[in-house]
Structure formats: C-alpha cells, structure tokens
Design an enzyme around this catalytic site. Sequence first.
Site, PDB file in Angstrom:
ATOM      1  N   SER A 116       0.825  -1.204   0.000  1.00  0.00           N
ATOM      2  CA  SER A 116       0.000   0.000   0.000  1.00  0.00           C
ATOM      3  C   SER A 116       0.860   1.255   0.000  1.00  0.00           C
ATOM      4  CB  SER A 116      -0.859  -0.003   1.260  1.00  0.00           C
ATOM      5  OG  SER A 116      -1.469   1.245   1.441  1.00  0.00           O
ATOM      6  N   TYR A 140      -1.664   0.099  10.111  1.00  0.00           N
ATOM      7  CA  TYR A 140      -1.934  -0.651   8.877  1.00  0.00           C
ATOM      8  C   TYR A 140      -0.745  -0.540   7.909  1.00  0.00           C
ATOM      9  CZ  TYR A 140      -3.664  -1.046   4.076  1.00  0.00           C
ATOM     10  OH  TYR A 140      -3.794  -1.345   2.752  1.00  0.00           O
ATOM     11  N   LYS A 144       2.116  -3.430   6.429  1.00  0.00           N
ATOM     12  CA  LYS A 144       2.452  -3.663   5.016  1.00  0.00           C
ATOM     13  C   LYS A 144       3.962  -3.517   4.793  1.00  0.00           C
ATOM     14  CE  LYS A 144      -1.672  -4.457   3.332  1.00  0.00           C
ATOM     15  NZ  LYS A 144      -2.036  -5.643   2.545  1.00  0.00           N
TER      16      LYS A 144
HETATM   17  C1  UD1 Z   1      -6.685   4.855   3.048  1.00  0.00           C
HETATM   18  C2  UD1 Z   1      -5.269   4.471   3.327  1.00  0.00           C
HETATM   19  C3  UD1 Z   1      -4.759   3.582   2.252  1.00  0.00           C
HETATM   20  C4  UD1 Z   1      -5.638   2.379   2.098  1.00  0.00           C
HETATM   21  C5  UD1 Z   1      -6.973   2.907   1.679  1.00  0.00           C
HETATM   22  C6  UD1 Z   1      -7.923   1.777   1.423  1.00  0.00           C
HETATM   23  C7  UD1 Z   1      -3.810   6.047   4.442  1.00  0.00           C
HETATM   24  C8  UD1 Z   1      -3.002   7.290   4.337  1.00  0.00           C
HETATM   25  N1  UD1 Z   1      -4.452   5.663   3.351  1.00  0.00           N
HETATM   26  O1  UD1 Z   1      -6.660   5.775   1.964  1.00  0.00           O
HETATM   27  O2  UD1 Z   1      -3.475   3.129   2.552  1.00  0.00           O
HETATM   28  O3  UD1 Z   1      -5.112   1.495   1.153  1.00  0.00           O
HETATM   29  O4  UD1 Z   1      -7.471   3.760   2.723  1.00  0.00           O
HETATM   30  O5  UD1 Z   1      -8.435   1.275   2.587  1.00  0.00           O
HETATM   31  O6  UD1 Z   1      -3.891   5.454   5.474  1.00  0.00           O
HETATM   32  N2  UD1 Z   1     -13.169  11.174   2.466  1.00  0.00           N
HETATM   33  C9  UD1 Z   1     -14.221  12.004   2.824  1.00  0.00           C
HETATM   34  N3  UD1 Z   1     -15.355  11.444   3.334  1.00  0.00           N
HETATM   35  C10 UD1 Z   1     -15.496  10.080   3.507  1.00  0.00           C
HETATM   36  C11 UD1 Z   1     -14.417   9.243   3.137  1.00  0.00           C
HETATM   37  C12 UD1 Z   1     -13.270   9.823   2.626  1.00  0.00           C
HETATM   38  O7  UD1 Z   1     -14.146  13.230   2.679  1.00  0.00           O
HETATM   39  O8  UD1 Z   1     -16.546   9.629   4.004  1.00  0.00           O
HETATM   40  C13 UD1 Z   1     -11.955  11.766   1.868  1.00  0.00           C
HETATM   41  C14 UD1 Z   1     -10.682  11.553   2.688  1.00  0.00           C
HETATM   42  O9  UD1 Z   1     -10.482  12.594   3.608  1.00  0.00           O
HETATM   43  C15 UD1 Z   1      -9.618  11.519   1.592  1.00  0.00           C
HETATM   44  C16 UD1 Z   1     -10.354  10.881   0.412  1.00  0.00           C
HETATM   45  O10 UD1 Z   1     -11.725  11.091   0.652  1.00  0.00           O
HETATM   46  O11 UD1 Z   1      -9.248  12.819   1.215  1.00  0.00           O
HETATM   47  C17 UD1 Z   1     -10.079   9.396   0.263  1.00  0.00           C
HETATM   48  O12 UD1 Z   1     -10.300   8.742   1.495  1.00  0.00           O
HETATM   49  P1  UD1 Z   1     -10.323   7.142   1.617  1.00  0.00           P
HETATM   50  O13 UD1 Z   1     -11.132   6.565   0.521  1.00  0.00           O
HETATM   51  O14 UD1 Z   1     -10.724   6.791   3.007  1.00  0.00           O
HETATM   52  O15 UD1 Z   1      -8.836   6.684   1.345  1.00  0.00           O
HETATM   53  P2  UD1 Z   1      -7.466   7.148   2.016  1.00  0.00           P
HETATM   54  O16 UD1 Z   1      -7.652   7.593   3.402  1.00  0.00           O
HETATM   55  O17 UD1 Z   1      -6.771   8.046   1.065  1.00  0.00           O
END
Ligand code: UD1
Length: 325
Positions: A116, A140, A144
Amino acid sequence: MKIVVIGGAGYIGSHVARELLDRGHQVTVFDNLSTGTRENLFSDEEFIHGDILTTDSLRQAFSQGFEALIHLAASKAAGESMIKPEKYSVNNITGTLNILNAASEAGIGNIVFSSSAAVYGEPQYLPIDEDHPTVPENYYGFTKLQIEGFLRWYEKLKGIRSASLRYFNAAGYDAAGRITGLEHNSANLLPVIMEVAMGWRNNLQIFGDDYDTEDGTGVRDYIHVSDLARAHAAALEYITEKKQSLTVNLGSESGLSVLQILETTRKISGKKVPVEVVGRRPGDPGKLVASSAKAKELLGWKATESDVDSLVSTSWNAYGKAIRL
Ligand code: UD1
C-alpha cells in the site's frame, strides 16, 4: 500457470482472479469470506473456503502444487488499525507469515503481494516514487512495510521471489459488470458516495475543505481496480520470467479531489448526493499522488481506466445492479 489467489473473493481479489482467468491461467481462490463474498466467485475457478490463520488449511490447499500465489488477504482500514492494532498484527502479519511458511514448505516460489501507499506516510514530496522515505503514519501501513521486509528475507533465505505492489486508492468496478459483490461497511470515499447516491446513507461527510489543494478538499490518486488487476498479471510475468523480485507503486499519476468525485457522481447518477462538511479526519494528508514510472518501465504497465468518469460510472453500474438483485 497454476495460481492460488488468497483473498480472491474480495473486492480487489475478484478483479485479479477474473483477469488471470481471462489470460488463461488456472485459478484457485482461497478465502475465509470474512469480507469477501461467494457472489464474487466465478464458475471457471476452484474455491477453497479456508483461513490464513489456520496453518493446516493453508498446508492442505498448497499441497495441490501451485506455481504462484497472489496474497490480497488483509485488514485494510487505516483508522481502525490505530485502535485495534492486535487485529492488524494477527490478520496481516501472522497471516502472512503463515502463508510464507506454508509456501516455502510447498515449494511455491513466486508471490505477488498487495502492499500500500500507506507505507510512505506523510508525503515529503510529490509525486511519490519508490525512493520516497517509508515512515507509515498508521499501524496498517506499518504492517504492510514489515511484510515487504519479510518477503525480502524469504527471498534471501528461501528463494521465494515476490512483487510488492504499493496500491494507491483502489476504486471502480469491472467495466463489463462481471463483479457484483459490494464492499460492506467500507469507510473509503467511493463506496460511501455510492451508498449516499443509492439512498442507503443520508449524506457524504466531507472530511475538511480547508486543505492546501485547488478546491480545499483532499486529493488522492485513484486507481481503477481493473488497472490494478492487469498490473498483478504483469508483475507475476515479470518475477517468473526475469527471475527477479520487485517493489512498485501502482497509481494513475493524477489527483482527484473529493469535490471532483462528488460532482462526477451527481452528473452520472443524476442523484443529489447531499453533503456535510465536517472536520479533517486525523492522519489524512491533503494530497497524495503517485509516480508510476517504475511500473511503466519494468512492467510496461500504465493506468488506462482510471479517469474520473470510468471510476464513477463503473461503480454506479455495480451499485445499480445490487439493488436489482
Ligand atoms: C486509506 C489508506 C490507504 C488504504 C486505503 C484503502 C492512508 C493514508 N491511506 O486511503 O493506505 O489502502 O485507505 O483502505 O492510510 N473522504 C471524505 N469522506 C469520507 C471518506 C473519505 O471526505 O466519508 C476523503 C478523505 O479525507 C480523503 C479521500 O476522501 O481525502 C479518500 O479517502 P479514503 O477513501 O478513506 O482513502 P485514504 O484515506 O486516502
């Protein structure tokens, strides 16, 4: 090639299994169905209902004689890993060590591992290449990174070659609609937005609109799961043909913000998708974008389906099908 796909009933694993089957490989899926689903199994593959925490079930499965193994079985919620590290120690680290020991006993010499971008932690520069320092911000990501280290040792000591694939944000569904099992309780952006568009959730919480990005919302490198699947097949070819291990990023090399994905979802679904801006989620960097130059150079691979319309429309199709079932 005769290949066992561990975690092959899951979201990414089922796309990988489908790609390998399409390329003419003989595929066995090994999965405990904790997050994967039978719906994601195909008629042209074998299925073993087993658990990586049960060494006997691994040994028995591996006695069939596989040339290669794809390992996608893991817990993956970065936030949860900070609250329940034990779960991540056991499922990710112990589970992988069980796989490595059983593989070495059975003489399986080729492994493709789902790593990851979380191994990098807070970005020190963009785009992130494989030489970027690895300082995971969550447990997590630490699991990895440790597993990548175990893989290097097992290569030295046991001759097992491996490909560690550092995924950025996996999203989207098979464009041909062959994969219909939806992820349950995912906290990731795409599944959450889809659930809101379907009316299964009230609104999308936007985690912060005050980041130093163009529209203030978080920017990520979303990589279509079918692009990821093709990279697994290419990585497997690379390690078996070149007889060398590798560690590569898999990303689209372009960033999409939460608002860009939201607007595209509204456009494609025709739904309102209500939102609420809330505070930043702890540990979320503002922007993450990959360099995938190494994967391009070594594997001849690049993302071709990871534009925002493909990511959203293939997801929307999969969710639309689910309601019709
Ligand atoms: C996280 C992990 C990544 C993992 C992936 C899949 C980290 C840094 N990243 O990615 O390693 O492989 O999850 O499980 O730990 N967001 C919202 N509202 C929501 C959900 C998300 O605004 O309800 C925003 C987040 O703030 C971010 C983006 O959408 O900016 C993507 O979020 P998300 O899909 O959770 O993935 P990551 O956190 O980037």
